[in-house]
Motif scaffolding. Sequence first.
Motif, PDB file in Angstrom:
ATOM      1  N   TYR B  35      -8.647 -11.548  -4.788  1.00 61.92           N
ATOM      2  CA  TYR B  35      -7.269 -11.467  -5.258  1.00 61.92           C
ATOM      3  C   TYR B  35      -7.230 -11.651  -6.768  1.00 61.92           C
ATOM      4  O   TYR B  35      -7.845 -12.567  -7.305  1.00 61.92           O
ATOM      5  CB  TYR B  35      -6.425 -12.545  -4.574  1.00 61.92           C
ATOM      6  N   LEU B  44     -10.174 -14.052  -7.860  1.00 59.79           N
ATOM      7  CA  LEU B  44     -10.771 -14.944  -6.871  1.00 59.79           C
ATOM      8  C   LEU B  44     -11.483 -14.085  -5.824  1.00 59.79           C
ATOM      9  O   LEU B  44     -10.863 -13.216  -5.206  1.00 59.79           O
ATOM     10  CB  LEU B  44      -9.670 -15.790  -6.219  1.00 59.79           C
ATOM     11  N   ALA B  46     -12.841 -13.645  -2.381  1.00 55.13           N
ATOM     12  CA  ALA B  46     -12.693 -14.297  -1.070  1.00 55.13           C
ATOM     13  C   ALA B  46     -13.843 -13.939  -0.143  1.00 55.13           C
ATOM     14  O   ALA B  46     -14.323 -14.774   0.623  1.00 55.13           O
ATOM     15  CB  ALA B  46     -11.364 -13.898  -0.433  1.00 55.13           C
ATOM     16  N   PRO B  65     -15.027 -22.116   7.829  1.00 54.06           N
ATOM     17  CA  PRO B  65     -14.132 -23.140   7.273  1.00 54.06           C
ATOM     18  C   PRO B  65     -12.862 -22.537   6.690  1.00 54.06           C
ATOM     19  O   PRO B  65     -12.816 -21.358   6.362  1.00 54.06           O
ATOM     20  CB  PRO B  65     -14.978 -23.795   6.179  1.00 54.06           C
ATOM     21  N   SER B  66     -11.874 -23.370   6.543  1.00 47.96           N
ATOM     22  CA  SER B  66     -10.591 -22.919   5.998  1.00 47.96           C
ATOM     23  C   SER B  66     -10.770 -22.357   4.599  1.00 47.96           C
ATOM     24  O   SER B  66     -11.467 -22.928   3.775  1.00 47.96           O
ATOM     25  CB  SER B  66      -9.623 -24.099   5.981  1.00 47.96           C
ATOM     26  N   GLY B  67     -10.164 -21.210   4.362  1.00 44.70           N
ATOM     27  CA  GLY B  67     -10.224 -20.611   3.034  1.00 44.70           C
ATOM     28  C   GLY B  67     -11.469 -19.776   2.786  1.00 44.70           C
ATOM     29  O   GLY B  67     -11.711 -19.357   1.664  1.00 44.70           O
ATOM     30  N   CYS B  68     -12.260 -19.511   3.839  1.00 46.52           N
ATOM     31  CA  CYS B  68     -13.505 -18.770   3.645  1.00 46.52           C
ATOM     32  C   CYS B  68     -13.284 -17.267   3.649  1.00 46.52           C
ATOM     33  O   CYS B  68     -14.203 -16.501   3.407  1.00 46.52           O
ATOM     34  CB  CYS B  68     -14.538 -19.155   4.701  1.00 46.52           C
ATOM     35  N   GLY B  69     -12.064 -16.832   3.950  1.00 50.97           N
ATOM     36  CA  GLY B  69     -11.793 -15.395   3.884  1.00 50.97           C
ATOM     37  C   GLY B  69     -11.622 -14.712   5.232  1.00 50.97           C
ATOM     38  O   GLY B  69     -11.688 -13.485   5.312  1.00 50.97           O
ATOM     39  N   LYS B  70     -11.369 -15.466   6.267  1.00 49.45           N
ATOM     40  CA  LYS B  70     -11.201 -14.870   7.597  1.00 49.45           C
ATOM     41  C   LYS B  70      -9.968 -13.966   7.646  1.00 49.45           C
ATOM     42  O   LYS B  70     -10.044 -12.823   8.088  1.00 49.45           O
ATOM     43  CB  LYS B  70     -11.083 -15.969   8.674  1.00 49.45           C
ATOM     44  N   THR B  71      -8.857 -14.524   7.170  1.00 47.81           N
ATOM     45  CA  THR B  71      -7.629 -13.722   7.169  1.00 47.81           C
ATOM     46  C   THR B  71      -7.789 -12.505   6.257  1.00 47.81           C
ATOM     47  O   THR B  71      -7.329 -11.409   6.586  1.00 47.81           O
ATOM     48  CB  THR B  71      -6.432 -14.581   6.725  1.00 47.81           C
ATOM     49  N   THR B  72      -8.484 -12.713   5.156  1.00 49.01           N
ATOM     50  CA  THR B  72      -8.735 -11.591   4.249  1.00 49.01           C
ATOM     51  C   THR B  72      -9.486 -10.479   4.964  1.00 49.01           C
ATOM     52  O   THR B  72      -9.160  -9.297   4.824  1.00 49.01           O
ATOM     53  CB  THR B  72      -9.544 -12.071   3.025  1.00 49.01           C
ATOM     54  N   GLN B 107      -1.073 -15.251  11.616  1.00 42.59           N
ATOM     55  CA  GLN B 107      -1.307 -16.691  11.608  1.00 42.59           C
ATOM     56  C   GLN B 107       0.016 -17.454  11.488  1.00 42.59           C
ATOM     57  O   GLN B 107       0.201 -18.485  12.110  1.00 42.59           O
ATOM     58  CB  GLN B 107      -2.221 -17.031  10.424  1.00 42.59           C
ATOM     59  N   GLU B 186      -5.891 -16.519  14.468  1.00 45.38           N
ATOM     60  CA  GLU B 186      -5.614 -17.819  15.091  1.00 45.38           C
ATOM     61  C   GLU B 186      -4.399 -17.765  16.018  1.00 45.38           C
ATOM     62  O   GLU B 186      -3.442 -18.519  15.839  1.00 45.38           O
ATOM     63  CB  GLU B 186      -5.408 -18.889  14.011  1.00 45.38           C
ATOM     64  N   HIS B 219     -10.364 -21.418  14.920  1.00 51.22           N
ATOM     65  CA  HIS B 219     -10.990 -22.623  14.393  1.00 51.22           C
ATOM     66  C   HIS B 219     -11.728 -23.377  15.485  1.00 51.22           C
ATOM     67  O   HIS B 219     -12.389 -24.377  15.224  1.00 51.22           O
ATOM     68  CB  HIS B 219      -9.927 -23.546  13.777  1.00 51.22           C
ATOM     69  N   ARG B 237     -16.259 -20.253   0.791  1.00 53.97           N
ATOM     70  CA  ARG B 237     -15.905 -19.270  -0.220  1.00 53.97           C
ATOM     71  C   ARG B 237     -16.907 -19.241  -1.364  1.00 53.97           C
ATOM     72  O   ARG B 237     -17.324 -20.286  -1.826  1.00 53.97           O
ATOM     73  CB  ARG B 237     -14.515 -19.606  -0.764  1.00 53.97           C
ATOM     74  N   ARG B 291      -2.848 -28.829  13.558  1.00 56.91           N
ATOM     75  CA  ARG B 291      -1.863 -27.767  13.470  1.00 56.91           C
ATOM     76  C   ARG B 291      -0.813 -27.864  14.553  1.00 56.91           C
ATOM     77  O   ARG B 291      -1.142 -28.146  15.676  1.00 56.91           O
ATOM     78  CB  ARG B 291      -2.559 -26.410  13.614  1.00 56.91           C
TER      79      ARG B 291
END
Lengths: 278, 291
Positions: B35, B44, B46, B65-72, B107, B186, B219, B237, B291
């Motif tokens: 991004y 950044l 991802a 892990p969170s923020g590793c780019g899965k959603t990306t 998500q 998720e 997760h 990341r 969550r």
Amino acid sequence: MTETIQGAARTNDQQIESIHVSRFAPLKNVAITVVNLAVFFVIWELVARAEVINALFFPRATEMFAALFNGFADGTIWPQLSHSLTNFLIGLAISAVIGIPVGLLMGASRVADLILSPYVWAMTSLPRVALIPLLILIMGFGNSMQLTIIVLSAVFPIMVNCMAGVKTVEPSLVRAGEVFGASRPQIYLKVILPYTLPFVISGVNQGIARGLVGMLIGELLGGGGNGLGFLLDKAGEQFDAPMLYATLILLAVMSVGLVQAMRWLEQHAAPWRDISRA
Amino acid sequence: MGQVEAHSAPGAQRAVDDAVPEPALIEAAHVTAGYDNRREHTRLIALRDVSLQVRRGEFLAIVGPSGCGKTTFINLIAGFVKPIEGSVRVRGSEVTGPGADRAMVFQDYALLPWRTVERNIRFAMENRRGHVPKSEQAGRVAQALELVGLTGFEKSYPHELSGGMRQRVGIARALVTEPEILLMDEPFGAVDAMTREAMQAELEKIIAETRQTVVFITHSIDEAILLADRIVVISKRPGTIREVIDVDLPRPRFDEQADVQRSPRFGEIRSHLWSLLADEALGAKQEGASR
Ligand SMILES: Nc1ncnc2c1ncn2[C@@H]1O[C@H](COP(=O)(O)OP(=O)(O)OP(=O)(O)O)[C@@H](O)[C@H]1O
Ligand SMILES: [Mg+2]
């Protein structure tokens, strides 16, 4: 259906009970307001009778009501009130018709935003009174000048709010639109516009507030001999304090009425948003 | 959802059992994505140099892990994010934007707050003309709602539902058109444990019937093993593929008798995944639980 999904379905058995809401609940609020206003006018009357303030500036409440009644009876008030109201509503309608689409466009298109922003912000922050001499020069005294000042007052807050509204649309909602096959126009119609609606309404709300000021300025300074502003001006010149207060009360009723109408609209247009917090 | 015929074309056999190699349905080749931050003139990254193939009918789980780019990654397949380098192809042609062959479970649910549950699900069918005949829509909505256990909530608005219920509306919306590819970010993250297990079982059943291809972010390590044919582990990341694990457990896995969760093979895969995610798993798990 398998055994397991029954487990999921079980969450549906949530209890919905009917609750008892008194039929008189809405009346209660009305009653409180009536008592509240009655107390206000009684105190007004008492303070005025005590004559701690010069009666020239501070008439009794009863005198004010008498002036109001007589004004309607002898036809001095109604033509002015209807002039102001008509002018105002027409001005507001013009502002909405111009302000909403332009605001939406500015929110959606960076180019439009870049081009229009400086003018819109300048016009939003410029004190309206400053325009009066110019407008009188261009249009002279009279109705079109008064209408123009209302539009110039109301249109920019509407525009700015619509623009801000579009910018807050959640990107994931637009993505959902794209995933499920909505074309650009469909996304505007089905996602962005409904999402922006509360902003549009609060823009119109601000437009009302600013427009009322514009209306009065136009009528007071424009010297058209029309409207509630003219009534105020005349009453002031003649030291007719009861009439002055009567006109102020009319203005208050008018603006509160408009604001309440918008509130109602707000609640019915966007029941999913908790407007009461705002 | 039970329209097996529509999807059981000869080539659509479960790819895992396929003897003949078949061209990949989804193919990411050396994808780097990120991004841009125009204000600070930074970018950044991802995901870095991710290559991956998803076969037709495959159930692919993505953990990391969170923020590793899965959603990306899932957004690349959906066509929301363009790769900086490399390419993402579906059926051999480059992804340029969203399409009717791919549906997504978001998500953050992404439900339209001014629409009732029913009209939210209809949204998936009403935009593309001739996609789903009007006469069929009501029945499909009812079916989808039953599937996610929300019958009776047709007229509710999203703000009147719990988080887990909203998520299930999002799932129903994605399932209702039976897209060839299901992208699920998720999907059970906000659903309670009991309902979650029921829905996992139901999802396995649906996929077995429709033979949809699924890319599924989670997760939960157990969820990944229970549902997936293959699990992709993505590292911190910038996300790169740490390992791809074949889950060679028999199906159906939610059969009472099979009791897959107690089989030794399940335990093996589980502890392998745990060790892979060793440093990150704890944080990820905790976040998943909260969550
Ligand atoms: N729209 C965006 N603009 C800028 N940065 C973004 C954007 N979306 C994601 N990122 C960044 O990209 C990285 C990967 O994000 P991504 O959403 O793909 O993570 P994720 O693996 O899905 O995480 P999670 O498990 O928490 O959902 C994160 O560092 C995030 O900050
Ligand atoms: Mg994510």
